[in-house]
Design a protein around this motif. Structure first.
Motif, PDB file in Angstrom:
ATOM      1  N   LEU A  76       0.846  -1.228   0.070  1.00  0.00           N
ATOM      2  CA  LEU A  76       0.010   0.167  -0.099  1.00  0.00           C
ATOM      3  C   LEU A  76       1.111   1.332  -0.168  1.00  0.00           C
ATOM      4  O   LEU A  76       1.601   1.627   0.662  1.00  0.00           O
ATOM      5  N   PRO A  77       1.094   1.939  -1.086  1.00  0.00           N
ATOM      6  CA  PRO A  77       1.716   3.056  -1.187  1.00  0.00           C
ATOM      7  C   PRO A  77       1.344   4.333  -0.167  1.00  0.00           C
ATOM      8  O   PRO A  77       2.132   4.886   0.277  1.00  0.00           O
ATOM      9  N   ARG A  78       0.097   4.356   0.058  1.00  0.00           N
ATOM     10  CA  ARG A  78      -0.532   5.098   1.162  1.00  0.00           C
ATOM     11  C   ARG A  78      -1.412   4.144   1.753  1.00  0.00           C
ATOM     12  O   ARG A  78      -1.991   3.234   1.161  1.00  0.00           O
ATOM     13  N   ALA A  79      -2.101   4.811   2.850  1.00  0.00           N
ATOM     14  CA  ALA A  79      -2.923   3.803   3.646  1.00  0.00           C
ATOM     15  C   ALA A  79      -3.901   4.793   4.506  1.00  0.00           C
ATOM     16  O   ALA A  79      -3.369   6.047   4.926  1.00  0.00           O
ATOM     17  N   TYR A  80      -4.978   4.460   4.818  1.00  0.00           N
ATOM     18  CA  TYR A  80      -5.956   5.145   5.657  1.00  0.00           C
ATOM     19  C   TYR A  80      -5.423   5.155   7.189  1.00  0.00           C
ATOM     20  O   TYR A  80      -5.744   6.140   7.874  1.00  0.00           O
ATOM     21  N   GLN A  81      -4.884   4.075   7.723  1.00  0.00           N
ATOM     22  CA  GLN A  81      -4.401   4.079   8.665  1.00  0.00           C
ATOM     23  C   GLN A  81      -3.101   3.094   9.052  1.00  0.00           C
ATOM     24  O   GLN A  81      -2.875   2.257   8.256  1.00  0.00           O
ATOM     25  N   TRP A  82      -2.026   3.845   9.693  1.00  0.00           N
ATOM     26  CA  TRP A  82      -0.893   3.130  10.139  1.00  0.00           C
ATOM     27  C   TRP A  82      -0.493   3.116  11.681  1.00  0.00           C
ATOM     28  O   TRP A  82      -0.187   4.453  11.874  1.00  0.00           O
ATOM     29  N   ALA A  83      -0.972   2.243  12.440  1.00  0.00           N
ATOM     30  CA  ALA A  83      -0.761   2.217  13.774  1.00  0.00           C
ATOM     31  C   ALA A  83       0.533   1.334  14.044  1.00  0.00           C
ATOM     32  O   ALA A  83      -0.035   0.107  13.915  1.00  0.00           O
ATOM     33  N   ASP A  84       1.270   1.685  14.949  1.00  0.00           N
ATOM     34  CA  ASP A  84       2.652   0.745  14.995  1.00  0.00           C
ATOM     35  C   ASP A  84       2.369   0.587  16.832  1.00  0.00           C
ATOM     36  O   ASP A  84       2.513   1.438  17.663  1.00  0.00           O
ATOM     37  N   GLY A  85       2.475  -0.850  17.161  1.00  0.00           N
ATOM     38  CA  GLY A  85       2.606  -1.145  18.419  1.00  0.00           C
ATOM     39  C   GLY A  85       3.907  -1.322  19.082  1.00  0.00           C
ATOM     40  O   GLY A  85       4.871  -0.987  18.583  1.00  0.00           O
ATOM     41  N   SER A  86       3.837  -1.670  20.393  1.00  0.00           N
ATOM     42  CA  SER A  86       5.319  -2.237  20.729  1.00  0.00           C
ATOM     43  C   SER A  86       5.175  -3.277  21.583  1.00  0.00           C
ATOM     44  O   SER A  86       5.024  -3.616  22.736  1.00  0.00           O
ATOM     45  N   ALA A  87       5.034  -4.552  20.900  1.00  0.00           N
ATOM     46  CA  ALA A  87       4.512  -5.686  21.438  1.00  0.00           C
ATOM     47  C   ALA A  87       5.519  -6.720  21.989  1.00  0.00           C
ATOM     48  O   ALA A  87       5.346  -7.375  22.982  1.00  0.00           O
ATOM     49  N   TYR A  88       6.837  -6.354  21.574  1.00  0.00           N
ATOM     50  CA  TYR A  88       8.048  -6.871  22.216  1.00  0.00           C
ATOM     51  C   TYR A  88       8.482  -6.353  23.498  1.00  0.00           C
ATOM     52  O   TYR A  88       9.347  -5.205  23.150  1.00  0.00           O
ATOM     53  N   LEU A  89       8.049  -6.693  24.669  1.00  0.00           N
ATOM     54  CA  LEU A  89       8.381  -5.943  25.862  1.00  0.00           C
ATOM     55  C   LEU A  89       9.986  -5.921  26.338  1.00  0.00           C
ATOM     56  O   LEU A  89      10.366  -5.169  27.083  1.00  0.00           O
ATOM     57  N   ASN A  90      10.622  -6.929  25.786  1.00  0.00           N
ATOM     58  CA  ASN A  90      12.206  -6.949  25.960  1.00  0.00           C
ATOM     59  C   ASN A  90      12.687  -5.652  25.380  1.00  0.00           C
ATOM     60  O   ASN A  90      13.575  -5.106  25.863  1.00  0.00           O
ATOM     61  N   HIS A  91      12.052  -5.327  24.271  1.00  0.00           N
ATOM     62  CA  HIS A  91      12.784  -4.101  23.851  1.00  0.00           C
ATOM     63  C   HIS A  91      12.504  -2.650  24.859  1.00  0.00           C
ATOM     64  O   HIS A  91      13.429  -1.921  24.864  1.00  0.00           O
ATOM     65  N   ASP A 110      -1.877  -3.841  28.693  1.00  0.00           N
ATOM     66  CA  ASP A 110      -2.227  -2.725  27.713  1.00  0.00           C
ATOM     67  C   ASP A 110      -1.391  -2.311  26.893  1.00  0.00           C
ATOM     68  O   ASP A 110      -0.328  -1.849  26.970  1.00  0.00           O
ATOM     69  N   PRO A 111      -1.561  -2.671  25.363  1.00  0.00           N
ATOM     70  CA  PRO A 111      -0.395  -2.208  24.507  1.00  0.00           C
ATOM     71  C   PRO A 111      -0.172  -0.813  24.240  1.00  0.00           C
ATOM     72  O   PRO A 111      -0.858  -0.056  24.407  1.00  0.00           O
ATOM     73  N   LEU A 112       1.202  -0.785  24.220  1.00  0.00           N
ATOM     74  CA  LEU A 112       1.550   0.622  23.724  1.00  0.00           C
ATOM     75  C   LEU A 112       1.454   0.888  22.041  1.00  0.00           C
ATOM     76  O   LEU A 112       1.587   0.023  21.202  1.00  0.00           O
ATOM     77  N   MET A 113       0.994   1.997  21.816  1.00  0.00           N
ATOM     78  CA  MET A 113       0.813   2.159  20.310  1.00  0.00           C
ATOM     79  C   MET A 113       0.920   3.715  19.850  1.00  0.00           C
ATOM     80  O   MET A 113       0.587   4.524  20.583  1.00  0.00           O
ATOM     81  N   TYR A 114       1.260   4.161  18.664  1.00  0.00           N
ATOM     82  CA  TYR A 114       1.477   5.211  18.153  1.00  0.00           C
ATOM     83  C   TYR A 114       0.772   5.290  16.815  1.00  0.00           C
ATOM     84  O   TYR A 114       0.784   4.464  16.292  1.00  0.00           O
ATOM     85  N   GLN A 115       0.404   6.352  16.321  1.00  0.00           N
ATOM     86  CA  GLN A 115      -0.193   6.364  15.146  1.00  0.00           C
ATOM     87  C   GLN A 115       0.702   7.070  14.197  1.00  0.00           C
ATOM     88  O   GLN A 115       1.060   8.536  14.313  1.00  0.00           O
ATOM     89  N   GLY A 116       1.124   6.526  13.239  1.00  0.00           N
ATOM     90  CA  GLY A 116       2.232   6.922  12.417  1.00  0.00           C
ATOM     91  C   GLY A 116       1.663   7.737  10.959  1.00  0.00           C
ATOM     92  O   GLY A 116       0.733   7.766  10.776  1.00  0.00           O
ATOM     93  N   GLY A 117       2.516   8.379  10.334  1.00  0.00           N
ATOM     94  CA  GLY A 117       2.174   9.007   9.157  1.00  0.00           C
ATOM     95  C   GLY A 117       1.911   7.880   8.121  1.00  0.00           C
ATOM     96  O   GLY A 117       2.639   7.121   7.750  1.00  0.00           O
ATOM     97  N   SER A 118       0.815   7.825   7.437  1.00  0.00           N
ATOM     98  CA  SER A 118       0.613   7.007   6.387  1.00  0.00           C
ATOM     99  C   SER A 118       0.266   7.523   4.880  1.00  0.00           C
ATOM    100  O   SER A 118      -0.486   6.671   3.964  1.00  0.00           O
TER     101      SER A 118
END
Length: 327
Positions: A76-91, A110-118
């Motif tokens: 998808l060269p562009r998307a309506y939504q790009w939300a990125d989590g941080s599911a690997y807690l070792n990081h 409770d997952p960490l998540m941010y809304q990226g530019g899509s």
């Protein structure tokens, strides 16, 4: 099924069906002009695409051409939504430990998540433009899913049924811009420039037994400047699986078809697996010796991200990017 997007004169590119061995591809304008159009009409498009895919793998399509990863945009060269989590807690734990902070108990529930530019992603073989080396350029190897329409309030069990495709990710990050942004209490923005995704997106069934419990149980292979850098297993130590991450977003909003949800940087506690970003190695250095010595990316540096199946065949193709000066 494997799908890709060739770059063309349009913003959304041309949808291609790609053979399982990544050797051949065929355009399918009679089904959908681009991947977003296919996702918008998935109930009708998916069986037609699967039929083409079966014929392509059997060598029965005269219209097939050699598949060229270098021609690909992100699926998808562009998307309506790009939300990125941080599911690997070792990081997360390493980052916190390096600055003498504890991980809040809520992070484990409770997952960490941010809304990226899509609005504009990078092609997987495009260079990474860098305006200022002082900003601390880093790569981050991840896995992401593309969803269909997901209703507001859908739980994890329902969200799993709405996962359409999976991809690899290079979530480009400007590490030295993060502290000031987080200090404002409003999250990432300038520190998260354009992201790149793998040349190919695949349906979950392509992963076979490696797709279990909403996770991809395979190593992510990362090379940095033509040398091994990391091979952590994406299915291990993933605190929240993809259905849970999608449900986290759906708690307060609907997701439209073509929404992308990322896993966050893949990270295992076993150090021999290496890392998927420079920041993690720097945190280990701080913990071990009190100072980070690994520099961030500079002009000419290269990163390569890939995932292979149990037989050693590439699944998603390769993200291969070089840092260049922004013109």
């Amino acid at each position: 099924m494997k799908l890709a997007t060739y770059q063309n004169a349009t913003r959304d590119g041309q949808l291609m069906v790609v053979s399982r061995d990544l050797r051949h591809a065929v355009a399918v304008p009679q089904i959908a002009a681009n991947l977003q159009a296919a996702l918008d009409n998935w109930a009708q498009a998916e069986p037609q695409l699967q039929e083409v895919y079966a014929s392509l793998n059997q060598g029965a399509l005269a219209s097939a051409v050699a598949f060229e990863q270098e021609r690909c945009h992100s699926p998808l060269p562009r998307a309506y939504q790009w939300a990125d989590g941080s599911a690997y807690l070792n990081h997360v734990e390493l980052v916190r430990k390096a600055r003498g902070a504890e991980v809040p108990d809520s992070f484990y529930h409770d997952p960490l998540m941010y809304q990226g530019g899509s609005d504009a992603f990078l092609p997987p073989h495009a260079p990474i433009p860098l305006r200022d080396a002082a900003w601390g350029l880093d790569f981050e190897g991840e896995v992401a899913v593309i969803t269909g329409d997901v209703p507001l309030g859908a739980d994890a069990a329902e969200c799993g049924s709405h996962i359409r495709l999976l991809m690899l990710v290079n979530d480009v990050t400007l590490r030295n811009l993060i502290p000031n942004e987080l200090a404002k209490g409003f999250g990432f923005f300038q520190s998260k420039p354009a992201t790149a995704f793998s040349p190919v997106a695949v349906t979950p069934d392509e992963l076979g037994a490696a797709w279990q419990d909403g996770k991809v149980h395979l190593p992510l292979l990362v090379d940095y400047n033509d040398a091994f850098y990391g091979k952590p297993n994406a299915g291990q130590e993933m605190q929240f699986n993809f259905p849970q991450l999608v449900a986290h977003v759906a708690k307060t909003r609907e997701l439209v078809a073509g929404s992308i949800i990322g896993s966050g940087t893949i990270s295992n506690r076993e150090r021999s697996t290496g890392s998927c970003c420079l920041a993690e190695q720097r945190m280990i250095e701080i913990i071990d010796s009190g100072a980070a010595v690994t520099p961030f990316m500079k002009l000419g540096d290269k990163v390569r991200i890939e995932m292979k199946d149990a037989q050693g065949a590439s699944i998603f193709g390769v993200i291969a990017q070089t840092v260049v000066a922004h013109d």
